[in-house]
Design an enzyme around this catalytic site. Structure first.
Site, PDB file in Angstrom:
ATOM      1  N   PRO A   1       0.823  -1.208   0.000  1.00 60.39           N
ATOM      2  CA  PRO A   1       0.000   0.000   0.000  1.00 60.39           C
ATOM      3  C   PRO A   1       0.862   1.264   0.000  1.00 60.39           C
ATOM      4  O   PRO A   1       1.900   1.307   0.634  1.00 60.39           O
ATOM      5  CB  PRO A   1      -0.793  -0.106   1.295  1.00 60.39           C
ATOM      6  CG  PRO A   1      -0.785  -1.540   1.640  1.00 60.39           C
ATOM      7  CD  PRO A   1       0.488  -2.106   1.108  1.00 60.39           C
ATOM      8  N   THR A   2       0.391   2.280  -0.712  1.00 64.46           N
ATOM      9  CA  THR A   2       1.083   3.566  -0.751  1.00 64.46           C
ATOM     10  C   THR A   2       1.212   4.116   0.665  1.00 64.46           C
ATOM     11  O   THR A   2       0.236   4.181   1.397  1.00 64.46           O
ATOM     12  CB  THR A   2       0.278   4.554  -1.622  1.00 64.46           C
ATOM     13  OG1 THR A   2       0.173   3.997  -2.914  1.00 64.46           O
ATOM     14  CG2 THR A   2       0.961   5.904  -1.702  1.00 64.46           C
ATOM     15  N   GLY A   3       2.430   4.489   1.013  1.00 63.19           N
ATOM     16  CA  GLY A   3       2.638   5.071   2.341  1.00 63.19           C
ATOM     17  C   GLY A   3       2.932   4.045   3.403  1.00 63.19           C
ATOM     18  O   GLY A   3       3.117   4.380   4.569  1.00 63.19           O
ATOM     19  N   CYS A   4       2.989   2.792   3.015  1.00 61.85           N
ATOM     20  CA  CYS A   4       3.263   1.717   3.964  1.00 61.85           C
ATOM     21  C   CYS A   4       4.735   1.762   4.358  1.00 61.85           C
ATOM     22  O   CYS A   4       5.607   1.830   3.500  1.00 61.85           O
ATOM     23  CB  CYS A   4       2.950   0.380   3.304  1.00 61.85           C
ATOM     24  SG  CYS A   4       2.892  -0.972   4.459  1.00 61.85           S
ATOM     25  N   ILE A   5       5.010   1.746   5.651  1.00 60.85           N
ATOM     26  CA  ILE A   5       6.419   1.830   6.068  1.00 60.85           C
ATOM     27  C   ILE A   5       6.865   0.582   6.818  1.00 60.85           C
ATOM     28  O   ILE A   5       6.049  -0.181   7.257  1.00 60.85           O
ATOM     29  CB  ILE A   5       6.697   3.094   6.929  1.00 60.85           C
ATOM     30  CG1 ILE A   5       5.487   3.438   7.794  1.00 60.85           C
ATOM     31  CG2 ILE A   5       7.014   4.253   6.010  1.00 60.85           C
ATOM     32  CD1 ILE A   5       5.659   4.614   8.689  1.00 60.85           C
TER      33      ILE A   5
END
Lengths: 111, 131, 99
Positions: free
Chosen positions: A107-111
């Site tokens: 997912p976008t922004g997953c860290i």
């Protein structure tokens, strides 16, 4: 990038094991990813995985977990659209693990 | 992801953030990068406006088909913004006019602002981030 | 001469310079963000139409489609695919890119 052999087919994955070409996705790949993530796939898991694939087809992104939770609640009801339910299915993060099984990018922004 | 989503910095300060998009979608990477930044920062619960001026209005065109140039069609992703609670989308009337476009040509519901309205919206922001 | 322009005319001056300096009978191929100039209602459309009297104007179809512009192309502009792009390059002895 690494190649893995899944049900007799060579499949490319990234450093974290996510499928590189999502058009290659099939149920064998989902099952392989689930084993990697130590998830026993049940109908409830499939419901979330299929939901994610539909979401991706519509919006071209993997949703953030809070967006996924809200969207699942809308479609499948509040008893499923909550963190407790989704984390029981995917203990290491529904967005992260379910996306991997669904063959989607992280997912976008997953860290 | 989950860590970030549930993070609460405790400050409770809400600022007015404007993401200003002025570039056409595929010729440069600005449009896609800007969209990703908006999606990521949506987790921080700020007062976010997304603004499209100049060639940026082209990002919202209906009927985009990127198969021929083999790049991702991220125009569909603008429709996901609502689910991320990004509901303030503004488009510059002057920029639409200069490109022969109207609100009906756009893939999402937006508020079209006149020159003066756009100027005022920009002036009242705490932070403007340009792409 | 084949002139190739790839920047939006509503953002950069490359198309304007190209049309000013291209000599009669030359071909101008619009690709990437330059294709917007060849669409109805664009601020640069009048310049393209005026130029089409002396120049042959082409626009790359896949780039128009990728921008939602396939149905909005100005009359007098020839839409080409990648094969047509190659043909244009092959037909002309020289080529100038307006980066």
């Amino acid at each position: 990038m690494p190649m893995v052999n899944i049900a007799g087919k060579e499949v490319e994955v990234d450093e974290e094991g996510y499928l590189v070409d999502l058009s290659q996705w099939n149920e064998d790949i989902a099952k392989y990813m689930a084993v990697e993530e130590k998830v026993d796939l049940t109908d409830s898991h499939w419901e979330v995985v299929n939901f994610l694939r539909e979401y991706y087809a519509e919006y071209q992104i993997a949703p953030a977990v809070r967006v996924l939770t809200k969207a699942i609640g809308k479609k499948l009801g509040p008893e499923k659209g909550n963190n407790k339910y989704l984390y029981e299915l995917f203990p290491y993060g529904p967005a992260k693990q379910a996306c991997k099984i669904a063959g989607l990018p992280k997912p976008t922004g997953c860290i | 992801m989950s860590d970030m989503d549930e993070m609460d910095d405790g400050s409770g300060i809400v600022k007015k953030f404007m993401f200003l998009n002025r570039k056409a979608p595929h010729g440069t990477v600005y449009a896609l990068e800007g969209l990703e930044v908006v999606l990521i920062t949506a987790a921080f619960d700020q007062d976010v406006s997304m603004v499209f001026t100049d060639d940026g209005v082209y990002q919202l065109m209906k009927g985009i088909d990127t198969k021929g140039i083999e790049v991702k069609d991220f125009s569909k992703t603008y429709r996901a913004l609502e689910g991320y609670d990004i509901e303030k989308l503004y488009v510059d009337q002057v920029s639409l006019d200069a490109r022969g476009l109207t609100e009906d040509d756009l893939i999402v519901d937006v508020t079209v602002l006149s020159n003066d309205e756009m100027a005022n919206l920009m002036a009242e922001q705490d932070v403007v981030i340009s792409f | 001469m084949l002139h190739i322009v790839n920047k939006s005319a509503t953002e950069r001056s490359s198309l304007e310079s190209c049309l000013r300096l291209a000599t009669k009978g030359s071909a101008v191929l619009l690709i990437e963000d330059a294709v917007y100039a060849a669409t109805n209602g664009n601020a640069a459309a009048a310049k393209i139409q005026a130029a089409a009297a002396d120049l042959k104007i082409y626009a790359l179809g896949p780039d128009l489609a990728a921008r939602g512009m396939a149905g909005r192309v100005l009359g007098g502009v020839n839409v080409v695919d990648y094969g047509g792009f190659v043909d244009l390059v092959a037909e002309h002895s020289n080529c100038q890119s307006w980066l």
